[in-house]
Design an enzyme around this catalytic site. Structure first.
Site, short mmCIF file in Angstrom:
data_model
loop_
_atom_site.label_atom_id
_atom_site.label_comp_id
_atom_site.label_asym_id
_atom_site.label_seq_id
_atom_site.Cartn_x
_atom_site.Cartn_y
_atom_site.Cartn_z
N TYR A 141 1.13 -1.19 0.47
CA TYR A 141 0.11 0.28 0.14
C TYR A 141 1.13 1.45 0.24
O TYR A 141 0.40 1.92 -0.08
CB TYR A 141 -1.15 0.16 1.41
CG TYR A 141 -2.27 -1.09 1.17
CD1 TYR A 141 -2.26 -1.99 0.11
CD2 TYR A 141 -3.08 -1.27 2.24
CE1 TYR A 141 -3.53 -2.80 0.06
CE2 TYR A 141 -3.86 -1.90 2.27
CZ TYR A 141 -3.76 -2.44 0.63
OH TYR A 141 -4.96 -3.62 1.12
N LYS A 192 2.97 -15.51 2.09
CA LYS A 192 3.02 -16.31 0.85
C LYS A 192 4.27 -16.96 0.49
O LYS A 192 4.96 -15.98 -0.68
CB LYS A 192 2.26 -15.43 -0.23
CG LYS A 192 1.87 -16.20 -2.03
CD LYS A 192 0.69 -16.72 -1.61
CE LYS A 192 0.12 -17.91 -2.93
NZ LYS A 192 -1.01 -18.47 -2.78
N ASP A 224 -3.72 -18.03 1.05
CA ASP A 224 -5.11 -19.07 0.83
C ASP A 224 -5.82 -19.38 1.47
O ASP A 224 -6.73 -19.40 1.70
CB ASP A 224 -4.92 -19.10 -0.99
CG ASP A 224 -3.32 -19.75 -1.33
OD1 ASP A 224 -2.51 -19.42 -0.27
OD2 ASP A 224 -3.01 -20.11 -1.57
N ASP A 248 -5.70 -6.56 5.58
CA ASP A 248 -6.49 -5.81 5.53
C ASP A 248 -7.76 -6.55 4.94
O ASP A 248 -8.65 -6.71 5.40
CB ASP A 248 -6.06 -5.09 3.87
CG ASP A 248 -7.37 -3.85 3.40
OD1 ASP A 248 -8.28 -3.63 4.71
OD2 ASP A 248 -7.22 -3.28 3.11
N ASP A 252 -11.27 -8.49 7.96
CA ASP A 252 -12.55 -8.09 7.28
C ASP A 252 -13.42 -9.17 7.36
O ASP A 252 -14.28 -9.27 7.38
CB ASP A 252 -12.43 -7.62 6.16
CG ASP A 252 -12.77 -6.18 5.73
OD1 ASP A 252 -12.15 -5.41 7.26
OD2 ASP A 252 -13.04 -4.67 5.50
#
Ligand code: NAD
Length: 360
Positions: A141, A192, A224, A248, A252
């Site tokens: 980000y 990852k 994943d 992020d 959620d």
């Protein structure tokens, strides 16, 4: 020793829910002799209206000086047409970046009394209590270079840079290990590392930090799989730590496991332990001013503040027990009330938590 808390009610339901949370803070302050002093300031839309800026200088100065900040929420339709740099959300982002709040702690707790609120089967989520530690000021980000450019062959392409330095990884890992030590001492690092070099380094550094925390059981999971496991069997986790983007998304997802946005607190911490504490929900303009908002996420944020920034774990425990108590009694604001349950007001919920606190 005096501790200072800056209270930023903000917009929409912010003032209503923060009023209940500060009553609870005042009560434990008196009861446990914590020596906490509070002061209030403007942030977000109300600050734009009063002072022309979503983060006035005096608010930022007060935030820097405080041991902890309690925030309601910012934003609302009346400020939606302002240009990006002047919008209420800039107040929040400005606080995060100016105070270098790099560690975002997002618990997902599903009180057994509310298991029916989740879209998942009650047996999968009832009693869920996990903590996601998300790196908040680095990763893709913020990585440079970034942008949209036109290549020599005329094709446009967008690009971002996913970068983490060793110190950045190490400091978020330490926050996560410290948090695990205060909980059930299990930490799962999500990466990852089968595809992205930046997370190969992430994994290496997390393993190195683990040597300083021999009592914490460390595991690693690809993002994943972590997404799958969160909806398949979320109770297997205690603390998860991950970078900005994965955090992020996963936080959620974890929030939705509980099905009750009005119940979830969050903390953002910097290296000196100073923190900003806020409910994960927004300013809920659709119900603002009606006295029906759920104040519990903000009240539980106060408990987090006491635990993580003010070193008052007994007071934090007392608040969390009081919240469980009012749920046991069947008190529900409209957002968590079932079809046969009579919802109570924001104030009545605050009153009930205060009464439960005085019983313990
Ligand atoms: P929201 O979280 O404010 O509301 C989503 C839904 O949940 C609404 O129906 C609302 O009534 C309900 N809800 C939220 N909190 C509740 C509570 N405590 N009790 C009962 N019901 C509750 O999200 P939104 O509608 O997408 O955004 C509204 C405004 O809030 C926007 O201006 C947005 O930018 C802002 N926002 C601020 C923050 C923040 O301050 N941290 C976070 C998210 C959104």
């Amino acid at each position: 020793m005096t501790k200072s808390v800056l209270v930023l009610p903000g917009d929409g339901i912010g003032p209503e829910i923060v009023a209940e949370a500060t009553r609870v803070l005042d009560a434990v302050n008196a009861r446990f002799g914590l020596g906490i002093e509070t002061r209030e300031a403007l942030v977000g839309g109300v600050a734009i209206d009063a002072e022309g800026s979503p983060l006035p200088d005096d608010t930022l100065a007060a935030a820097r000086a405080a041991d902890a900040i309690l925030l309601g929420a910012v934003g609302g339709p009346q400020w939606d047409d302002l240009e990006m740099a002047q919008r209420p959300e800039k107040g929040l982002l400005g606080l995060r970046s100016n105070l270098n709040l790099f560690a975002n702690l997002r618990p997902a707790i599903l009180y057994p009394q509310l298991a029916g609120a989740s879209t998942l089967k009650p047996e999968v989520v009832s009693g869920l209590d996990i903590l996601i530690v998300r790196e908040l000021t680095g990763g893709i980000y913020f990585g440079e270079p970034r942008g949209i450019r036109t290549r020599d062959d005329g094709v446009r392409e967008g690009f971002n840079t996913y970068v983490y330095s060793e110190p950045e990884i190490e400091r978020i890992a330490r926050v996560a290990f410290d948090a695990a030590m205060k909980r059930n001492r299990r930490l799962c690092s999500v990466d990852k590392a089968n595809v992205l070099e930046v997370t190969v380094l992430w994994r290496e550094v997390v393993k190195r930090v683990a040597r300083d925390y021999p009592e914490v059981e460390l595991s690693h999971m690809y993002v994943d799989n972590a997404a799958m496991q969160l909806v398949r069997a979320p109770k297997q986790f205690d603390v998860l730590v991950t970078g900005n983007m994965f955090g992020d998304i996963l936080s959620d997802c974890a929030a939705m496991l509980t099905g009750s946005i009005g119940m979830l607190p969050s903390a953002s911490l910097n290296e000196s332990g100073q923190g900003m504490y806020e409910p994960i929900h927004g300013s809920a303009p659709d119900i603002a001013g009606q006295g029906v908002a759920n104040p519990l996420a903000t009240i539980i944020s106060v408990a987090m503040m006491l635990r993580y920034s003010l070193q008052a774990p007994a007071a934090a425990d007392a608040i969390e027990r009081a919240v469980a108590d009012v749920l046991d009694q069947g008190l529900r604001t409209a957002d968590i009330a079932g079809p046969d349950e009579q919802p109570v007001s924001t104030r009545a919920m605050g009153d009930a938590v205060l009464a439960a606190l005085s019983r313990h």
